[in-house]
Design a protein around this motif. Structure first.
Motif, mmCIF file in Angstrom:
data_model
loop_
_atom_site.group_PDB
_atom_site.id
_atom_site.type_symbol
_atom_site.label_atom_id
_atom_site.label_comp_id
_atom_site.label_asym_id
_atom_site.label_seq_id
_atom_site.Cartn_x
_atom_site.Cartn_y
_atom_site.Cartn_z
ATOM 1 N N MET A 176 -1.247 3.297 -7.754
ATOM 2 C CA MET A 176 0.046 2.751 -8.170
ATOM 3 C C MET A 176 -0.164 1.462 -8.950
ATOM 4 O O MET A 176 -0.962 0.604 -8.559
ATOM 5 C CB MET A 176 0.933 2.472 -6.958
ATOM 6 N N GLU A 177 0.588 1.343 -10.032
ATOM 7 C CA GLU A 177 0.543 0.150 -10.871
ATOM 8 C C GLU A 177 1.923 -0.043 -11.512
ATOM 9 O O GLU A 177 2.712 0.893 -11.558
ATOM 10 C CB GLU A 177 -0.505 0.308 -11.983
ATOM 11 N N ARG A 258 -12.627 2.350 -15.696
ATOM 12 C CA ARG A 258 -12.109 1.162 -14.998
ATOM 13 C C ARG A 258 -13.243 0.445 -14.266
ATOM 14 O O ARG A 258 -13.330 -0.780 -14.273
ATOM 15 C CB ARG A 258 -11.017 1.565 -13.997
ATOM 16 N N SER A 262 -14.962 -3.375 -15.245
ATOM 17 C CA SER A 262 -15.171 -4.478 -14.294
ATOM 18 C C SER A 262 -16.586 -5.035 -14.359
ATOM 19 O O SER A 262 -16.810 -6.187 -13.999
ATOM 20 C CB SER A 262 -14.921 -3.995 -12.854
ATOM 21 N N LEU B 311 1.515 -2.029 -0.356
ATOM 22 C CA LEU B 311 2.571 -1.837 -1.365
ATOM 23 C C LEU B 311 3.435 -3.089 -1.490
ATOM 24 O O LEU B 311 3.804 -3.495 -2.597
ATOM 25 C CB LEU B 311 3.454 -0.649 -0.987
ATOM 26 N N ALA B 314 1.504 -5.700 -3.436
ATOM 27 C CA ALA B 314 1.423 -5.359 -4.858
ATOM 28 C C ALA B 314 2.754 -5.638 -5.560
ATOM 29 O O ALA B 314 2.788 -6.144 -6.691
ATOM 30 C CB ALA B 314 1.035 -3.893 -5.019
ATOM 31 N N SER B 325 -2.711 -3.680 -8.681
ATOM 32 C CA SER B 325 -2.972 -2.253 -8.494
ATOM 33 C C SER B 325 -3.035 -1.973 -7.008
ATOM 34 O O SER B 325 -3.361 -2.860 -6.206
ATOM 35 C CB SER B 325 -4.293 -1.844 -9.160
ATOM 36 N N TRP B 326 -2.673 -0.763 -6.639
ATOM 37 C CA TRP B 326 -2.717 -0.324 -5.231
ATOM 38 C C TRP B 326 -3.280 1.076 -5.210
ATOM 39 O O TRP B 326 -2.881 1.918 -6.022
ATOM 40 C CB TRP B 326 -1.293 -0.328 -4.670
ATOM 41 N N ILE B 327 -4.218 1.285 -4.315
ATOM 42 C CA ILE B 327 -4.721 2.657 -4.194
ATOM 43 C C ILE B 327 -5.067 2.924 -2.741
ATOM 44 O O ILE B 327 -5.694 2.104 -2.087
ATOM 45 C CB ILE B 327 -5.922 2.915 -5.141
ATOM 46 N N TYR B 330 -9.288 7.170 -0.388
ATOM 47 C CA TYR B 330 -9.333 8.465 -1.014
ATOM 48 C C TYR B 330 -10.789 8.844 -1.108
ATOM 49 O O TYR B 330 -11.633 7.991 -1.304
ATOM 50 C CB TYR B 330 -8.669 8.332 -2.394
ATOM 51 N N THR B 352 -11.649 -2.003 -12.002
ATOM 52 C CA THR B 352 -11.580 -0.955 -10.976
ATOM 53 C C THR B 352 -10.494 -1.269 -9.946
ATOM 54 O O THR B 352 -10.399 -2.389 -9.460
ATOM 55 C CB THR B 352 -12.941 -0.781 -10.281
ATOM 56 N N PRO B 353 -9.687 -0.286 -9.630
ATOM 57 C CA PRO B 353 -8.676 -0.490 -8.583
ATOM 58 C C PRO B 353 -9.301 -0.433 -7.186
ATOM 59 O O PRO B 353 -8.661 -0.805 -6.208
ATOM 60 C CB PRO B 353 -7.719 0.691 -8.791
ATOM 61 N N LEU B 354 -10.528 0.037 -7.112
ATOM 62 C CA LEU B 354 -11.217 0.154 -5.821
ATOM 63 C C LEU B 354 -11.843 -1.193 -5.489
ATOM 64 O O LEU B 354 -12.617 -1.720 -6.269
ATOM 65 C CB LEU B 354 -12.313 1.219 -5.925
#
Lengths: 360, 470
Positions: A176-177, A258, A262, B311, B314, B325-327, B330, B352-354
């Motif tokens: 989510m963004e 992505r 980074s 959430l 964010a 970003s939120w992930i 997974y 990176t969202p991670l």
């Protein structure tokens, strides 16, 4: 501007609707199902059509029907489901029908798993269905691009009368963004000369991919080929982050781009001159840009992908032997971390073999 | 077949047909398709629907339907005509869509599409030409081939124990509640043909009047495939096929369904879309400074509201006009008794969202602490629910906050707001945003408005615990 926090998968539906997509046909599959969820909510609310089809095969053929009416339409799935759509993809390309298909890639082969992979590159970029055809393929790497590139895919599909594919992965779909919802505008394309709308104006038209006479079918193929060459010349998109002075050009798309992004500045702080070349269109591939970077033969190239090496073939074709091209691939849902990548950069730049041969 | 008088729904000259003979069809002598085409074209004329008719030609001998019918034409993949017809009809409910299919197309490779189009009650007309054989590919067994009938792939005749039985589509489809009209007719003799003409007309009229799905199975002949001359073929149809496939009306609810199956759609109106998605709405953004980028890992049991906490953060960052970003966990991270998510809040573009190396970590159970503590950067903030986790992280390396978040939440009213107690504590421990700003944002993002007060109380308690030790 309306900035909303949403999943990449939801952003696809918003981008599609704002582009004037009026019908969605799909079948549930993880990790793409949120697209169908959002479509089932929004399409009927806006006077459009949503059908949960009996199969992926039926869904892509419903797309064929609506696309042949000259109306913007789409379907979305994930790898195993996308495989089932290949027959329809070939017919759509053969009949030159504009539409958008989405593949939120997961792990394969076979049932694999539901974690992200990028191992459908060959299927999507090189073919998948039978016959000579190409899919315009866009590879978003954030929620905003899931929205914007879906809108763009509809424009490209209409402009070239060709199916366009959004090739993403489970991470980009689930993440989510914030997304700025683009403004909906009138569609500047008129398909009256070929589509069949069930009215007097178009009743002489025929939507078909059958061309019986060998000479005629050859001519049809050559016509398609010419179109594909024109697309290759005019529609390439990529993002360039510090490749100009880079000793190592890393090529990556989707979630891996992505992670690579980074690492670029971190690696440069360690004295490693690294840059990122991110294809936004996987077909047409930014071959010319890569060839340009490889021209003086001084750089090295690294393809980082969630596969055992698929996009690397296009990188090698573009570099054309002028520079070394290495691979770092992870699979099954494993995504390389930044530190892991920087270690590989060091190895390559110091002329050592990559640990584990480039594929772990 | 030389055509002399033609319905206007037929082209005068078949220009799409290759070769020199553009006034005759491609069908073999004695073929039944000519009869069926003629009846359809005449019905189209009668109903005055030539312009709005869309004829879907499948794969099989009728693949070239578009040579002949002077209307909109689609050629479809083998078996997919009902799905294509669905896509056409839904795009323009005022069109009249004909799915014209043979037995292999409709009852073998396209069985799923056939049944589900009927089951949805698509307002289309399906003409099923059943001649008990594959004609186009050279006389192989069809799903409707009769027992003992010899074909190119049943050279010793069709045997039940090996090939199964001829499939009865009209009977099957008549069991589906959404189907309106199902009839089986034949073209063996002139009496048959009169009935067939009536059925075809009715099936089209039903669609024009939006009465829903109509299915007419037409028992037809294939002298070439059957290796018979034309009169013998008609006799075989009359004597043998009708015994296996009894003629008649299997279902007819036409009179009860006037206009009931019209599925309206609206055209694309950009202004409506822009309104629906609030494109021109004022964005609720209140830019504030972010002193330090936050790379967060929040982890605990499923059900503790870990993902929601992420959430919330964010959305707080988004409202402050920062990149976020939120992930959720997974892939491999989903194992090991921890539900977790990564949240980035940054002044810079997020790569990176991670989150590999968090500078803020929340652990609401022991497996989460054990899994992620080592990843937290030196000097990073780690908040632990001390009522649940009986272990203190490395206080030399990390800025540790032990807070009985779930117990505090209980005091506030429900353990469900432990995540918001933790959020308050996190805000206090990192000084990322002011309590006022976070409270204001929560009022917007908490979906259940009756729970806002409890959430704000929980936030305050967590914040106070860190700032004041209570």
């Amino acid at each position: 501007m309306s900035r909303q926090f949403m999943k990449g998968n939801d952003a696809i539906v918003v981008g599609a609707l704002q582009a004037g997509c009026r019908a969605y046909y799909g079948y549930p599959i993880t990790p793409a199902s949120e697209i169908a969820h959002a479509a089932s909510l929004h399409f009927p609310a806006l006077g459009g059509t949503f059908i949960q089809a009996e199969s992926e095969v039926a869904a892509i053929n419903m797309v064929y029907g609506t696309a042949g009416m000259g109306i913007r339409t789409m379907t979305a799935s994930s790898s195993p489901g996308f495989s089932l759509k290949q027959e329809g993809m070939s017919y759509l390309a053969g009949a030159e029908l504009p539409c958008v298909v989405v593949n939120i890639q997961r792990g394969g082969p076979g049932l694999g798993n539901i974690a992200p992979e990028q191992a459908d590159y060959f299927q999507v970029v090189k073919g998948g269905g039978h016959g000579n055809y190409r899919l315009i393929t866009l590879a978003p790497n954030c929620a905003q691009e899931m929205c914007d590139l879906t809108s763009k895919a509809f424009d490209l599909a209409d402009k070239w009368r060709n199916p366009a594919c959004i090739l993403a992965d489970g991470f980009i779909g689930q993440m989510m963004e914030p997304v700025e919802v683009p403004e909906a505008k009138e569609i500047p394309f008129d398909h009256s000369d070929w589509c069949v709308r069930g009215d007097a104006e178009t009743h002489k038209n025929l939507v078909s991919s059958i061309v019986l006479e060998p000479e005629d079918l050859e001519a049809h193929n050559f016509k398609l080929h010419k179109k594909y060459l024109e697309i290759q010349e005019s529609e390439v998109l990529f993002e360039d982050y510090k490749t100009e002075d880079a000793d190592l050009v890393v090529v990556a798309y989707g979630i891996t781009s992505r992670v690579v992004y980074s690492t670029i500045d971190q690696a440069r702080e360690l004295g490693l001159k690294v840059g990122l070349l991110r294809p936004i269109t996987l077909w047409p591939f930014p071959s010319e840009k890569l060839a340009e970077l490889a021209a003086d033969g001084t750089k090295k190239f690294l393809s980082v992908e969630l596969s055992t090496g698929q996009m690397i073939e296009d990188v090698k074709l573009a570099v054309n032997g002028k520079c070394p091209v290495e691979l770092y691939g992870r699979c099954g849902g494993v995504v390389p971390g930044g530190e892991e990548l920087i270690q590989r950069y060091e190895e390559i730049m110091n002329g050592k073999p990559i640990s584990d041969g480039g594929v772990r | 077949m030389k055509t002399t008088t033609k319905a206007t729904a037929f082209y005068n000259v078949f220009e799409r047909k290759g070769g020199p003979h553009k006034e005759t069809t491609h069908y073999c002598p004695g073929c039944g398709h000519g009869n069926v085409h003629k009846m359809i074209a005449e019905a189209m004329d009668d109903l005055g629907i030539n312009d709005k008719t869309v004829f879907v030609s499948p794969v099989g001998c009728s693949v070239f339907g578009y040579y002949y019918f002077d209307c909109g034409n689609f050629q479809a993949a083998h078996g997919r005509a009902p799905a294509v017809a669905t896509g056409i009809k839904r795009a323009n409910p005022d069109s009249v869509v004909i799915s014209y299919q043979g037995d292999g197309d409709l009852a073998a490779i396209g069985t799923a599409e056939t049944l589900h189009a009927a089951n949805r009650g698509e307002n289309i007309t399906v003409f099923f030409v059943n001649n008990a054989i594959y004609g186009m590919t050279g006389g192989q067994m069809a799903p409707t081939t009769l027992i003992e009938q010899k074909t190119a792939t049943t050279p010793r005749g069709r045997v039940e124990s090996e090939h199964g039985n001829p499939i009865k589509m009209a009977e099957i489809i008549s069991t589906l509640p959404a189907a309106t009209y199902v009839e089986r007719v034949a073209i063996g003799n002139s009496k048959h043909i009169m009935k067939a003409r009536k059925a075809i007309r009715k099936a089209l009229k039903n669609q024009v009047e939006n009465r829903g799905y109509s299915f007419v199975e037409i028992l037809s002949v294939c002298p070439t495939g059957w290796k018979m001359d034309s009169p013998d073929a008609r006799d075989w149809l009359t004597d043998q096929m009708i015994e296996a496939f009894p003629l008649g009306v299997y279902k007819d609810e036409s009179s009860e369904r006037e206009d009931g199956w019209y599925r309206d759609v609206k055209p694309f109106v950009p202004a409506e879309l822009n309104k629906y998605f609030g494109v021109n709405a004022e964005a609720d953004v209140a830019p504030v400074d972010l002193k330090k980028d936050l790379f967060c890992k929040f982890a605990g049991f499923g059900g503790q509201g870990i993902l929601t906490m992420g959430l919330f953060l964010a959305q707080i960052g988004m409202r402050a006009d920062h990149n976020v970003s939120w992930i959720p966990a997974y892939g491999p991270e989903m194992r090991g008794g921890t539900a977790n998510c990564s949240v980035n809040v940054s002044n810079k573009r997020i790569g990176t969202p991670l989150v590999e190396r968090p500078n803020v970590m929340v652990a609401m159970n022991l497996p989460s602490l054990e899994m992620f503590e080592k990843d937290v950067v030196d000097g990073g903030v780690i908040l632990v629910d001390s009522g649940i986790v009986d272990k203190t992280p490395d206080t030399d390396r990390l800025d540790v906050v032990m807070i009985p978040a779930t117990e505090i939440a209980d005091e506030v009213g429900t353990p469900k707001v432990a995540n918001v107690v933790m959020l308050g504590a996190m805000i206090a421990a990192t000084d990322a945003y002011s309590l006022d700003f976070v409270s204001e944002t929560l009022k917007v993002v908490v979906k259940k408005k009756n729970l806002i007060d409890m959430n704000l109380a929980a936030l305050q308690r967590g914040y106070d615990f860190v700032k004041n030790g209570s």
